[in-house]
Scaffold this motif. Structure first.
Motif, PDB file in Angstrom:
ATOM      1  N   SER A 270       0.817  11.952   3.798  1.00  0.00           N
ATOM      2  CA  SER A 270       1.412  12.265   2.509  1.00  0.00           C
ATOM      3  C   SER A 270       1.577  11.033   1.624  1.00  0.00           C
ATOM      4  O   SER A 270       2.288  10.078   1.987  1.00  0.00           O
ATOM      5  CB  SER A 270       2.785  12.909   2.718  1.00  0.00           C
ATOM      6  OG  SER A 270       3.484  13.009   1.507  1.00  0.00           O
ATOM      7  N   LYS A 271       0.923  11.030   0.466  1.00  0.00           N
ATOM      8  CA  LYS A 271       1.117   9.956  -0.507  1.00  0.00           C
ATOM      9  C   LYS A 271       2.567   9.929  -0.982  1.00  0.00           C
ATOM     10  O   LYS A 271       3.165   8.860  -1.155  1.00  0.00           O
ATOM     11  CB  LYS A 271       0.170  10.143  -1.695  1.00  0.00           C
ATOM     12  CG  LYS A 271      -1.289   9.830  -1.389  1.00  0.00           C
ATOM     13  CD  LYS A 271      -2.152  10.004  -2.614  1.00  0.00           C
ATOM     14  CE  LYS A 271      -3.577   9.547  -2.374  1.00  0.00           C
ATOM     15  NZ  LYS A 271      -3.692   8.088  -2.194  1.00  0.00           N
ATOM     16  N   LYS A 272       3.122  11.109  -1.176  1.00  0.00           N
ATOM     17  CA  LYS A 272       4.509  11.205  -1.633  1.00  0.00           C
ATOM     18  C   LYS A 272       5.459  10.570  -0.625  1.00  0.00           C
ATOM     19  O   LYS A 272       6.368   9.809  -0.982  1.00  0.00           O
ATOM     20  CB  LYS A 272       4.872  12.674  -1.855  1.00  0.00           C
ATOM     21  CG  LYS A 272       6.298  12.920  -2.333  1.00  0.00           C
ATOM     22  CD  LYS A 272       6.488  14.394  -2.653  1.00  0.00           C
ATOM     23  CE  LYS A 272       7.913  14.696  -3.109  1.00  0.00           C
ATOM     24  NZ  LYS A 272       8.878  14.628  -1.974  1.00  0.00           N
TER      25      LYS A 272
ATOM     26  N   THR B 240       2.932   8.680   7.346  1.00  0.00           N
ATOM     27  CA  THR B 240       2.463   7.701   6.365  1.00  0.00           C
ATOM     28  C   THR B 240       1.379   6.766   6.899  1.00  0.00           C
ATOM     29  O   THR B 240       0.886   5.914   6.163  1.00  0.00           O
ATOM     30  CB  THR B 240       3.641   6.832   5.870  1.00  0.00           C
ATOM     31  OG1 THR B 240       4.243   6.178   6.995  1.00  0.00           O
ATOM     32  CG2 THR B 240       4.680   7.700   5.171  1.00  0.00           C
ATOM     33  N   GLY B 241       1.032   6.908   8.162  1.00  0.00           N
ATOM     34  CA  GLY B 241       0.012   6.026   8.700  1.00  0.00           C
ATOM     35  C   GLY B 241      -0.439   6.391  10.089  1.00  0.00           C
ATOM     36  O   GLY B 241       0.088   7.319  10.723  1.00  0.00           O
TER      37      GLY B 241
ATOM     38  N   ALA C 270       0.827  -1.204   0.000  1.00  0.00           N
ATOM     39  CA  ALA C 270       0.000   0.000   0.000  1.00  0.00           C
ATOM     40  C   ALA C 270       0.863   1.256   0.000  1.00  0.00           C
ATOM     41  O   ALA C 270       0.640   2.188  -0.791  1.00  0.00           O
ATOM     42  CB  ALA C 270      -0.941  -0.005   1.209  1.00  0.00           C
ATOM     43  N   LEU C 271       1.861   1.294   0.880  1.00  0.00           N
ATOM     44  CA  LEU C 271       2.753   2.456   0.944  1.00  0.00           C
ATOM     45  C   LEU C 271       3.425   2.708  -0.401  1.00  0.00           C
ATOM     46  O   LEU C 271       3.503   3.854  -0.870  1.00  0.00           O
ATOM     47  CB  LEU C 271       3.816   2.244   2.015  1.00  0.00           C
ATOM     48  CG  LEU C 271       3.377   2.224   3.477  1.00  0.00           C
ATOM     49  CD1 LEU C 271       4.551   1.875   4.375  1.00  0.00           C
ATOM     50  CD2 LEU C 271       2.773   3.556   3.897  1.00  0.00           C
ATOM     51  N   ALA C 272       3.917   1.643  -1.028  1.00  0.00           N
ATOM     52  CA  ALA C 272       4.629   1.783  -2.295  1.00  0.00           C
ATOM     53  C   ALA C 272       3.738   2.339  -3.390  1.00  0.00           C
ATOM     54  O   ALA C 272       4.229   2.981  -4.328  1.00  0.00           O
ATOM     55  CB  ALA C 272       5.201   0.431  -2.724  1.00  0.00           C
ATOM     56  N   CYS C 273       2.434   2.106  -3.269  1.00  0.00           N
ATOM     57  CA  CYS C 273       1.474   2.641  -4.248  1.00  0.00           C
ATOM     58  C   CYS C 273       0.945   4.012  -3.842  1.00  0.00           C
ATOM     59  O   CYS C 273       0.032   4.550  -4.493  1.00  0.00           O
ATOM     60  CB  CYS C 273       0.318   1.658  -4.426  1.00  0.00           C
ATOM     61  SG  CYS C 273       0.817   0.082  -5.150  1.00  0.00           S
ATOM     62  N   GLY C 274       1.492   4.574  -2.768  1.00  0.00           N
ATOM     63  CA  GLY C 274       1.119   5.917  -2.351  1.00  0.00           C
ATOM     64  C   GLY C 274      -0.116   5.991  -1.478  1.00  0.00           C
ATOM     65  O   GLY C 274      -0.704   7.069  -1.343  1.00  0.00           O
TER      66      GLY C 274
END
Length: 407
Positions: free
Chosen positions: A372-374, A345-346, A322-326
């Protein structure tokens, strides 16, 4: 360097893919690599070695179901396999899951002690130091501790026994079999599991943490028509993903959460069985388990938030994906699940607190709380690139071999 990995499966499932990812890096660097496996057809390894046969698996399952002696079947298959190990003559042996109805742990570890080769043992769960189960956090059991009762209260959980409870004897047999290895390093994907191992009878060994990694060439922000296909253009999507949705993975929390959603919200769950999909409320979209990784990447990217309400887990790969996909992650404060995120991030929610879970989702939806998605993508790239993580194993192999030479 010649490396032999041993796992229940090869190239399938999370542990099987970890084994073949390590195999690929070894092959790329010119090393000899083999994977021994116990079940199903192997993928992505042309030097795979089958341990036993389907019949051996079935007999081991029967021994488990009736007598609760998981890990103590498959004796002849294991002795035959040890002959193959001697032929390969590896410089290092890397164990992964040695449960799964395919190998006799007493025979295997008897050979390991005699051969005196460097051993790396990655624990993907807790089975190695319990009398029966793979996890005990959910039920609050302390039978696994050295001073514990050692009678498992989960004999119907994997690896299930329907008749006898042999957990006390299993505990003592494992403890004896796994003791006294001169050059063994235990690896855990999470700090949480490392701390448990230190408290167990395996605490005599060197323990290090190597996080799981993922393929960042695949798992990355990817546009798609997923929202259009499911008529979700203006919906706030809460996503859940699991290979198998059971009580441990927290399916019930999504069902409860669905009753609290507004009209502009929807839950998407990936990995549901056909039967589970039949009973879903209208605001939950159920998707079967998919081997189409590209489709999974598109769903991760389309979601606004990924929720992992797992009640016990080691280091869930789904969080990393999930993180890697933003996509930011909300997880219960469980096991190693919280270790993959930070405050950018979470969000961590106390285990089982549905009201707090709903509150945090609202905060993100209403943009009261910004994640942040970035920074999600950057965190995944920095910490969870499989090429970097599994090269850590190669460094460990080389260090162990070197130390073994000078002993």
């Amino acid at each position: 360097m010649r490396v032999l990995q041993i796992n229940s499966v090869c190239g399938i499932g999370s542990t099987g893919r970890i084994a073949t990812d390590i195999h690929a890096i070894l092959a790329e660097q010119g090393h000899d690599s083999y994977i021994a496996y116990g079940r199903d057809s192997p993928l992505n390894c042309d030097t795979a070695i089958r341990i036993g046969t389907n019949l051996d698996n079935y007999v081991h399952v029967a021994k488990t179901r009736i007598f609760d002696q998981h890990g103590f079947g498959s004796k002849k298959a294991s002795e035959d396999f040890i002959g193959k190990i001697k032929e390969v003559n590896p410089d290092v042996i890397h164990l992964h899951n040695i449960h799964g109805y395919f190998i006799n742990v007493e025979s295997l570890f008897r050979y390991i002690k005699e051969a005196n080769k460097p051993i790396v043992w990655t624990l993907h769960d807790c089975w190695a130091f319990t009398g029966h189960c793979t996890y005990f956090d959910f039920v609050g059991c302390d039978c696994w501790k050295i001073e514990g009762d050692h009678k498992c209260i989960q004999k119907r959980s994997y690896p299930a026994s329907f008749l006898f409870n042999n957990s006390r004897n299993n505990f003592n047999r494992k403890r004896k079999a796994f003791a006294g290895i001169k050059n063994l390093t235990i690896v855990t994907p999470s700090k949480w599991l490392a701390e448990l191992v230190k408290q167990s009878f395996l605490g005599e060994y060197s323990i290090k943490v190597i996080n799981n990694g993922i393929d960042l060439d695949v798992f990355k922000p990817t546009d798609s028509d997923f929202r259009q296909r499911f008529n979700l253009k203006n919906k706030f999507i809460t996503l859940g993903v699991a290979s198998t949705w059971d009580s441990r993975k927290g399916l019930s929390y999504f069902l409860e959460l669905s009753r609290k959603l507004n009209d502009d919200e929807v839950i998407v769950l990936v990995g549901l069985s056909k039967k589970q999909q039949e009973d879903l409320p209208k605001n939950i979209i159920g998707i079967s388990r998919t081997n189409n990784i590209q489709e999974l990447v598109e769903i991760y990217t389309a979601a606004n938030i990924f929720v992992n309400p797992t009640l016990e887990d080691n280091f869930p790969t789904t969080n990393l994906e999930a993180l890697a996909c933003g996509t930011p992650v909300i997880t219960f404060n469980t096991g190693g699940s919280i270790e993959s995120i930070d405050k950018y991030t979470g969000i961590i929610v106390e285990k089982g607190d549905l009201n707090q879970l709903r509150y945090e989702i609202n905060m993100i939806k209403n943009k009261t709380k910004e994640l942040s998605k970035k920074l999600c993508v950057e965190r995944a790239n920095l910490l969870y690139d499989k090429n970097n993580r599994y090269k850590d194993y190669l460094k460990t192999y080389k260090s162990l071999i070197k130390n073994n030479i000078y002993q």
